[in-house]
Design a protein around this motif. Structure first.
Motif, PDB file in Angstrom:
ATOM      1  N   ILE A 440       0.854  -1.187   0.000  1.00  0.00           N
ATOM      2  CA  ILE A 440       0.000   0.000   0.000  1.00  0.00           C
ATOM      3  C   ILE A 440       0.890   1.238   0.000  1.00  0.00           C
ATOM      4  O   ILE A 440       1.843   1.333   0.776  1.00  0.00           O
ATOM      5  N   LYS A 441       0.589   2.166  -0.873  1.00  0.00           N
ATOM      6  CA  LYS A 441       1.350   3.415  -0.954  1.00  0.00           C
ATOM      7  C   LYS A 441       0.390   4.595  -0.862  1.00  0.00           C
ATOM      8  O   LYS A 441      -0.771   4.494  -1.262  1.00  0.00           O
ATOM      9  N   THR A 442       0.889   5.704  -0.352  1.00  0.00           N
ATOM     10  CA  THR A 442       0.082   6.910  -0.249  1.00  0.00           C
ATOM     11  C   THR A 442       0.815   8.086  -0.874  1.00  0.00           C
ATOM     12  O   THR A 442       2.054   8.087  -0.966  1.00  0.00           O
ATOM     13  N   MET A 443       0.045   9.060  -1.316  1.00  0.00           N
ATOM     14  CA  MET A 443       0.627  10.268  -1.902  1.00  0.00           C
ATOM     15  C   MET A 443      -0.346  11.420  -1.738  1.00  0.00           C
ATOM     16  O   MET A 443      -1.540  11.272  -2.024  1.00  0.00           O
ATOM     17  N   PRO A 444       0.126  12.585  -1.288  1.00  0.00           N
ATOM     18  CA  PRO A 444      -0.767  13.739  -1.160  1.00  0.00           C
ATOM     19  C   PRO A 444      -1.149  14.290  -2.531  1.00  0.00           C
ATOM     20  O   PRO A 444      -0.325  14.330  -3.451  1.00  0.00           O
ATOM     21  N   ASN A 445      -2.386  14.679  -2.682  1.00  0.00           N
ATOM     22  CA  ASN A 445      -2.862  15.299  -3.919  1.00  0.00           C
ATOM     23  C   ASN A 445      -2.750  16.811  -3.780  1.00  0.00           C
ATOM     24  O   ASN A 445      -3.427  17.411  -2.946  1.00  0.00           O
TER      25      ASN A 445
END
Length: 641
Positions: A440-445
């Motif tokens: 699982i990876k996350t990234m700010p928009n």
């Protein structure tokens, strides 16, 4: 023939170098012998050959000046230079290792010096040999530094910059580059190839040349693909298992509708493309690196070099930690959404409305093959699209700047309990399996309108310059469109050295890009706010009206999809369709019988729609967006040659 042979041997210990010189006639006449001991330059061998007059008893060849002596043997690193003038042949051999001389005399500290009547000639020839040796050694050291190569992902980037050891400047090929590009992402790599193809000398400095691993920048709209064709980069989506995309499928509360790109007027190859972002970037870097006038270096740019309010170049640190400087008339900053250089070139107003949580689903079939899928979930949209023949990307939007922790399992619980029930049945099992796999990876928009400070010698592009919510996948389309605009502006210019005139001329870039960029930016921001769930009744009605409006088909779906795809990026068309959705929503409320409550909700719906779109348009610039021809910069002529 008279032979002078000098041999210098460096001892293992100590700094003293012993000179051995054998001076003799080839006719076996005996020379006088002297002794010498002194400190000389490290290892080299000098051979002097002088042809005597025809009366000499020495044997000579029929052709004057013929070389018939046996040379000293040395290692493969030896360097030889021969100078022949008026019968005098000088041969210089240098090496970093020992060599074997046929004329060495077994002595540790003494040297046999054999001198004849030509001692004066021998002295000056030796002095000339020393001078030549120093010159050649300096050139050899620079040549070795030029042979540095950087390899990444199956291909090499050659570093042929000549770096000065005194001031750390990088001047490729002994001269400055025409353009320095900071960053080799989608915008930087495409721009490097484009300017290089136009004959510009381009230096690209990228922080990390390994293949990126990102969860965004994976969907290229048809409008972006057309720009890719215009730039001659369409083959970069080949051989990376890219998938053709023909439209979108919308899902809401068990209902769905399909929206198809209006591609009837285009070639059959024109469609959207989805792929692994890293593979696409590596292909563009590789293509840019094939141009002889494009150089790609790995390094981190730490600052822009400014002189008299003009950007002259950049200071950067190589991967070995060496601080260098590079100079060019134009520096283009394309170092992405996390840029640390844009503050001096624009007024950055970055917003982070949400974060994406990324997963890769394997070996599953989408409900609508070759389509992007948008689930209008609670609290915000969920996206699915193919990135290879066996993989589907899932992006779960989480409002706000904080997301559940991945490390302690909160994220997995959130996805399984809140998101999984809203997933279409065809994808549910693959979605849960991807969660269990743990990748699982996350990234700010991020969202940031373009607000540049025109600065002589510098320009901003890509996500460093302008960002929008990635919901609509319009970022790469905007970047490629900007490159086309900049290419056309720079094409008539041969000289970029007049920074002030160039800056004034390139102000037109900010105006010419606006209609396309602002349309895509505004649509992305407005659509995200409409698609997000809200407790407000007016916003709920707006969301429902948008889904139903797009489901009508015909012009009601083709118009918005043409805007979304970048095929018809017209700001006026965007505003008309947006308020058509709002009016359609009010009509649904008032039919069949209006009531005061419904009238009030309808009025709030119109107000809510205005509150969504007008602030975005204001940030983009009303005049530049809708009336660009009234902006003086629109008509800027190229600087006089």
């Amino acid at each position: 023939m008279l032979l002078h042979r000098y041999s210098y041997c460096q001892p293992v210990l100590g700094n003293q170098t012993h000179l051995r010189l054998q001076h003799c006639f080839l006719d076996q006449s005996r020379p006088r012998v002297f002794a010498y001991k002194g400190t000389l330059h490290p290892i080299f061998s000098l051979v002097l050959v002088q042809h005597k007059s025809p009366s000499s008893p020495a044997k000579t060849s029929a052709r004057p000046g013929a070389r018939e002596i046996k040379r000293n043997t040395c290692t493969s690193n030896c360097r030889e230079v021969e100078i022949e003038s008026e019968g005098l042949l000088l041969s210089l051999s240098s090496s970093s290792s020992s060599f074997v001389s046929h004329s060495l005399i077994n002595s540790k500290k003494m040297v046999a010096i054999m001198v004849d009547n030509y001692i004066l000639v021998t002295f000056f020839a030796s002095l000339l040999g020393f001078v030549l040796h120093h010159i050649l050694r300096h050139r050899n050291n620079k040549s070795k530094r030029n042979d540095h190569h950087e390899a990444t992902s199956g291909f090499e980037f050659q570093n042929d910059c000549v770096r000065s050891s005194t001031n750390g400047e990088c001047r490729p090929d002994g001269s400055e580059s025409d353009v320095i590009i900071v960053g080799a992402g989608v915008a930087g790599a495409a721009l490097a190839h484009t300017l290089g193809k136009d004959g510009r000398r381009v230096l690209v400095i990228e922080r990390d040349l390994t293949e990126p691993d990102r969860i965004v920048g994976e969907l290229l709209q048809p409008g972006g693909y057309l720009k890719l064709i215009e730039l001659g980069l369409e083959d970069c989506v080949e051989e990376i298992d890219a998938q053709r995309v023909f439209g979108y499928a919308l899902f809401k509360d068990g209902r769905n509708t399909r929206l198809t790109y209006p591609l009837e007027k285009f070639h059959s190859d024109v469609a959207g493309r989805s792929f692994h972002n890293g593979r696409f970037i590596q292909r563009m870097r590789q293509k840019a690196a094939t141009l002889p006038n494009v150089r790609i270096e790995q390094g981190t740019v730490t600052s822009l070099l400014e002189e008299n309010r003009t950007i002259k170049g950049v200071q950067y640190k190589t991967k070995t930690g060496q601080e260098l400087r590079a100079y060019a008339p134009l520096t283009i900053v394309c170092d992405g959404c996390f840029s640390n250089l844009r503050r001096s070139l624009c007024n950055p107003k970055v917003e982070v409305p949400s974060c994406f949580v990324g997963l890769v689903l394997e070996n599953c079939q989408l409900p609508c093959p070759n389509h992007g899928h948008v689930i209008l979930g609670d609290p915000s949209p969920i996206l699915f699209y193919p990135i290879s023949s066996t993989e589907v990307r899932c992006l779960v939007d989480v409002p706000g700047q904080k997301v559940p922790s991945i490390a302690n399992g909160e994220m997995a619980d959130y996805l399984k309990t809140m998101v999984a029930p809203q997933i279409p049945p065809e994808l549910h099992d693959a979605f849960v399996a991807a969660i269990d796999k743990g990748t699982i990876k996350t990234m700010p928009n991020r969202s940031m309108p373009a607000a540049p400070h025109p600065t002589p010698g510098a320009l901003l592009m890509g996500d460093a310059f302008n960002m929008r919510h990635p919901l609509t996948g319009g970022g790469m389309t905007v970047a490629l469109s900007d490159i086309v605009v900049l290419r056309d502006l720079l094409k008539p210019l041969r000289d970029l050295n007049d920074a002030t005139s160039l800056c004034r001329y390139l102000e037109s870039f900010y105006t010419l890009r606006k209609p396309v960029a602002s349309t895509i930016n505004t649509l992305a921001g407005a659509l995200y706010k409409v698609f997000c769930a809200s407790p407000d009744q007016a916003r709920k009605e707006m969301r429902e009206a948008c889904f139903d409006y797009l489901s009508l088909g015909g012009v009601c779906s083709e118009g918005p999809v043409a805007l979304l795809s970048g095929l018809n990026p017209r700001p006026l068309s965007l505003v008309l369709h947006f308020f058509a959705v709002a009016i359609y929503g009010v009509g649904r409320l008032l039919l069949p019988f209006p009531s005061p409550k419904r009238l009030w909700i309808g009025a709030r719906l119109i107000s809510s729609a205005s509150g969504i779109i007008f602030p975005i348009i204001k940030a983009e610039g009303v005049r530049q967006m809708f009336f660009p021809t009234t902006v003086p910069a629109y008509y800027r002529a190229p600087p006089a040659k």
